[in-house]
Design a protein around this motif. Structure first.
Motif, PDB file in Angstrom:
ATOM      1  N   MET A  45       2.637   1.921  -3.321  1.00  0.00           N
ATOM      2  CA  MET A  45       1.783   2.569  -4.308  1.00  0.00           C
ATOM      3  C   MET A  45       1.508   4.023  -3.952  1.00  0.00           C
ATOM      4  N   LEU A  46       1.346   4.314  -2.667  1.00  0.00           N
ATOM      5  CA  LEU A  46       1.086   5.687  -2.257  1.00  0.00           C
ATOM      6  C   LEU A  46       2.246   6.609  -2.633  1.00  0.00           C
ATOM      7  N   VAL A  47       3.466   6.176  -2.364  1.00  0.00           N
ATOM      8  CA  VAL A  47       4.618   7.057  -2.589  1.00  0.00           C
ATOM      9  C   VAL A  47       5.043   7.109  -4.048  1.00  0.00           C
ATOM     10  N   THR A  48       4.693   6.090  -4.823  1.00  0.00           N
ATOM     11  CA  THR A  48       5.142   6.065  -6.219  1.00  0.00           C
ATOM     12  C   THR A  48       4.076   6.532  -7.207  1.00  0.00           C
ATOM     13  N   GLN A  49       2.790   6.420  -6.838  1.00  0.00           N
ATOM     14  CA  GLN A  49       1.730   6.745  -7.792  1.00  0.00           C
ATOM     15  C   GLN A  49       0.948   8.007  -7.461  1.00  0.00           C
ATOM     16  N   SER A  50       1.113   8.524  -6.268  1.00  0.00           N
ATOM     17  CA  SER A  50       0.375   9.725  -5.892  1.00  0.00           C
ATOM     18  C   SER A  50       0.863  10.922  -6.702  1.00  0.00           C
ATOM     19  N   HIS A  51      -0.059  11.814  -7.021  1.00  0.00           N
ATOM     20  CA  HIS A  51       0.280  13.032  -7.755  1.00  0.00           C
ATOM     21  C   HIS A  51       0.803  14.125  -6.827  1.00  0.00           C
ATOM     22  N   GLN A  52       0.800  13.859  -5.523  1.00  0.00           N
ATOM     23  CA  GLN A  52       1.272  14.834  -4.547  1.00  0.00           C
ATOM     24  C   GLN A  52       2.441  14.235  -3.746  1.00  0.00           C
ATOM     25  N   PRO A  53       3.354  15.085  -3.276  1.00  0.00           N
ATOM     26  CA  PRO A  53       4.508  14.587  -2.501  1.00  0.00           C
ATOM     27  C   PRO A  53       4.099  14.224  -1.071  1.00  0.00           C
ATOM     28  N   LEU A  54       3.608  13.030  -0.897  1.00  0.00           N
ATOM     29  CA  LEU A  54       3.071  12.620   0.403  1.00  0.00           C
ATOM     30  C   LEU A  54       4.115  12.587   1.500  1.00  0.00           C
TER      31      LEU A  54
ATOM     32  N   MET B  95       0.827  -1.199   0.000  1.00  0.00           N
ATOM     33  CA  MET B  95       0.000   0.000   0.000  1.00  0.00           C
ATOM     34  C   MET B  95       0.867   1.256   0.000  1.00  0.00           C
ATOM     35  N   TYR B  96       1.869   1.288   0.876  1.00  0.00           N
ATOM     36  CA  TYR B  96       2.734   2.470   0.942  1.00  0.00           C
ATOM     37  C   TYR B  96       3.588   2.605  -0.316  1.00  0.00           C
TER      38      TYR B  96
ATOM     39  N   PRO C  25       3.679   6.991  10.429  1.00  0.00           N
ATOM     40  CA  PRO C  25       3.199   5.600  10.427  1.00  0.00           C
ATOM     41  C   PRO C  25       3.953   4.719   9.444  1.00  0.00           C
ATOM     42  N   LEU C  26       4.457   5.324   8.363  1.00  0.00           N
ATOM     43  CA  LEU C  26       5.290   4.559   7.433  1.00  0.00           C
ATOM     44  C   LEU C  26       6.539   4.064   8.137  1.00  0.00           C
ATOM     45  N   MET C  27       7.194   4.927   8.900  1.00  0.00           N
ATOM     46  CA  MET C  27       8.395   4.526   9.626  1.00  0.00           C
ATOM     47  C   MET C  27       8.070   3.507  10.718  1.00  0.00           C
ATOM     48  N   MET C  28       6.907   3.634  11.309  1.00  0.00           N
ATOM     49  CA  MET C  28       6.463   2.649  12.304  1.00  0.00           C
ATOM     50  C   MET C  28       6.310   1.280  11.652  1.00  0.00           C
TER      51      MET C  28
ATOM     52  N   GLY D 146      11.225  -9.300   1.200  1.00  0.00           N
ATOM     53  CA  GLY D 146      11.206  -8.918  -0.207  1.00  0.00           C
ATOM     54  C   GLY D 146      10.438  -7.632  -0.434  1.00  0.00           C
ATOM     55  N   LYS D 147       9.234  -7.532   0.148  1.00  0.00           N
ATOM     56  CA  LYS D 147       8.424  -6.325  -0.016  1.00  0.00           C
ATOM     57  C   LYS D 147       9.035  -5.145   0.737  1.00  0.00           C
ATOM     58  N   LEU D 148       9.672  -5.418   1.866  1.00  0.00           N
ATOM     59  CA  LEU D 148      10.327  -4.362   2.626  1.00  0.00           C
ATOM     60  C   LEU D 148      11.440  -3.717   1.807  1.00  0.00           C
ATOM     61  N   VAL D 149      12.263  -4.532   1.177  1.00  0.00           N
ATOM     62  CA  VAL D 149      13.383  -4.003   0.396  1.00  0.00           C
ATOM     63  C   VAL D 149      12.878  -3.243  -0.831  1.00  0.00           C
ATOM     64  N   VAL D 150      11.805  -3.717  -1.453  1.00  0.00           N
ATOM     65  CA  VAL D 150      11.216  -2.999  -2.591  1.00  0.00           C
ATOM     66  C   VAL D 150      10.818  -1.587  -2.168  1.00  0.00           C
ATOM     67  N   LEU D 151      10.144  -1.481  -1.028  1.00  0.00           N
ATOM     68  CA  LEU D 151       9.707  -0.170  -0.545  1.00  0.00           C
ATOM     69  C   LEU D 151      10.900   0.698  -0.155  1.00  0.00           C
ATOM     70  N   LEU D 152      11.885   0.106   0.513  1.00  0.00           N
ATOM     71  CA  LEU D 152      13.089   0.866   0.883  1.00  0.00           C
ATOM     72  C   LEU D 152      13.793   1.401  -0.358  1.00  0.00           C
ATOM     73  N   ASN D 153      13.835   0.598  -1.398  1.00  0.00           N
ATOM     74  CA  ASN D 153      14.454   1.015  -2.647  1.00  0.00           C
ATOM     75  C   ASN D 153      13.720   2.232  -3.232  1.00  0.00           C
ATOM     76  N   GLN D 154      12.398   2.177  -3.213  1.00  0.00           N
ATOM     77  CA  GLN D 154      11.597   3.289  -3.728  1.00  0.00           C
ATOM     78  C   GLN D 154      11.813   4.548  -2.897  1.00  0.00           C
ATOM     79  N   LEU D 155      11.874   4.387  -1.584  1.00  0.00           N
ATOM     80  CA  LEU D 155      12.075   5.540  -0.709  1.00  0.00           C
ATOM     81  C   LEU D 155      13.439   6.184  -0.940  1.00  0.00           C
ATOM     82  N   CYS D 156      14.467   5.358  -1.102  1.00  0.00           N
ATOM     83  CA  CYS D 156      15.805   5.886  -1.350  1.00  0.00           C
ATOM     84  C   CYS D 156      15.872   6.607  -2.693  1.00  0.00           C
ATOM     85  N   SER D 157      15.161   6.075  -3.681  1.00  0.00           N
ATOM     86  CA  SER D 157      15.107   6.724  -4.988  1.00  0.00           C
ATOM     87  C   SER D 157      14.448   8.097  -4.878  1.00  0.00           C
ATOM     88  N   ILE D 158      13.375   8.174  -4.102  1.00  0.00           N
ATOM     89  CA  ILE D 158      12.678   9.452  -3.912  1.00  0.00           C
ATOM     90  C   ILE D 158      13.578  10.437  -3.160  1.00  0.00           C
TER      91      ILE D 158
END
Length: 302
Positions: free
Chosen positions: A124-133, A121-122, A142-145, A160-172
Motif C-alpha cells: 500500500m505504501l508504494v502503490t498508494q502514496s502520493h510521493q515516490p517513497l 503495508m509496503y 527495511p523493505l529489502m530486509m 503469495g503476498k511476497l510475489v504480489v509486492l515483488l510484482n508491484q516493485l517491478c512495475s514501478i
C-alpha cells in the motif's frame, strides 16, 4: 508494531486530508511517533535491561498498532509540491522510522502473520502514496530486509503476498528506472550478490496459478529493463540463477512432453495393430519405430 497494517477498508473509510493544515498533520504524526518510541524503548533490551524478547503486553501492542496505522495514513496521503519531500516523509527519512519499526518486529515473534501484514503495508505504501517513497534509502532498506526475511522457507500465504509486492516493485521499476541503482546498492547492503527482487522471483516463475502468473509478469518488467540497461542484463547473466535454471526447466518440460507424446503414439499403435494389422505389418511398424525412437522408448508391442 510494524506488524500492523493500514487495511484497505480503513483507507477507504478515512477522511481525506485535502484542506487540512499540513502543520497539523505533521504535529499529529510527531505526537504519535513520540508515543510509539516510548513503548519501543521500554521493550528494547539495549535501553531497558528488564525487557524480554517477545514479551509485549497486548494493550501496548495494540496501542502501537493504532498509532502506526494513523501515521501510515498520514504518510500515504501527504502531497508535496515542486518535487520536494513533504515534511512527514522528511521526518520518516531523517528519523529512520521504517527501519526502527521493522527491528521492533524482529524483537517480537516474527510470525508468518506478521510478515503478511508487513508485506501488505509496503504494498500500500508504494502503490498508494502520493510521493515516490522508493527514492529514499531509509524506506527502501527495511523493505529489502523484509523481502529477504520472507525468502526460502515461506508458507504459501507468505509467498503469495511476497510475489504480489515483488510484482508491484517491478512495475514501478519499469516505469521509473532512475531508482534501479538504489535497488542494487540496497541489495548489497543485505549481503546479496545479486539483484534481490529479481532473484526472489526465480523460484516462482514455473509455479501454476496466480502466483506463477504474477511472477512471470514481474519478470517481464525486469526483462524490458535489461534490453535498455546493460547493468541489469549483466546481473541477470552473471549473478543470478535465471540463465541456468530456465534452460534446465525447459529441457525437463520438453522431455516430459516428448515422453507423453511417445507413450500416446505407442498406445495408438498397439491398439491399431491388434485391431487391423497383419503380423507382417506389425513387424514392419515395430522396426520403423525402433529405428526412430528405440533409444528413448522401445515400442511395446505384444
Amino acid at each position: 508494531m510494524m506488524s500492523s497494517v493500514v487495511t484497505e477498508n480503513k483507507l477507504q473509510q478515512a477522511v481525506s486530508l485535502q484542506g487540512v493544515d499540513p502543520e497539523t498533520c505533521m504535529m499529529v504524526f510527531k505526537n504519535h511517533w513520540a508515543q510509539v518510541v516510548k513503548i519501543l524503548e521500554k521493550h528494547d533490551p539495549l535501553k531497558n535491561t528488564q525487557a524480554k524478547y517477545g514479551s509485549i503486553p497486548p494493550d501496548e501492542a495494540s496501542a502501537v498498532q493504532n498509532y502506526v496505522e494513523h501515521m501510515l495514513f498520514l504518510l500515504i496521503e501527504e502531497q508535496a509540491k515542486d518535487a520536494a519531500m513533504g515534511p512527514i516523509l522528511e521526518f520518516v527519512v531523517s528519523e529512520n522510522i521504517m527501519e526502527k519499526l521493522f527491528l521492533w518486529s524482529l524483537r517480537r515473534e516474527f510470525t508468518d502473520d506478521t510478515k503478511i501484514e508487513q508485506l501488505k503495508m509496503y504494498e500500500m505504501l508504494v502503490t498508494q502514496s502520493h510521493q515516490p517513497l522508493l527514492h529514499h534509502k531509509p524506506i527502501l532498506k527495511p523493505l529489502m530486509m523484509l523481502l529477504s526475511s520472507c525468502s526460502g522457507t515461506a508458507t504459501p500465504a507468505v509467498e503469495g503476498k511476497l510475489v504480489v509486492l515483488l510484482n508491484q516493485l517491478c512495475s514501478i521499476l519499469a516505469k521509473d528506472p532512475s531508482i534501479l541503482e538504489l535497488f542494487f546498492h540496497t541489495s548489497e547492503d543485505q549481503g546479496a550478490a545479486n539483484f534481490l527482487i529479481f532473484s526472489l522471483l526465480i523460484p516462482f516463475i514455473h509455479r501454476e496459478g496466480t502466483v506463477g502468473q504474477q511472477a512471470r509478469d514481474a519478470l517481464l518488467f525486469i526483462m524490458s529493463l535489461s534490453a535498455e540497461n546493460s547493468v541489469v542484463a549483466h546481473h541477470i547473466v552473471e549473478n543470478t540463477y535465471f540463465c541456468p535454471v530456465s534452460p534446465s526447466r525447459c529441457r525437463v518440460f520438453h522431455s516430459l512432453l516428448f515422453s507423453s507424446l511417445v507413450l500416446m503414439i505407442n498406445s495408438f499403435l498397439i491398439l491399431f495393430s491388434k485391431l487391423y494389422l497383419a503380423p507382417s505389418m506389425e513387424r514392419c511398424l515395430r522396426e520403423i519405430f525402433w529405428r526412430q525412437w528405440g533409444s528413448l522408448n522401445p515400442m511395446p508391442f505384444g
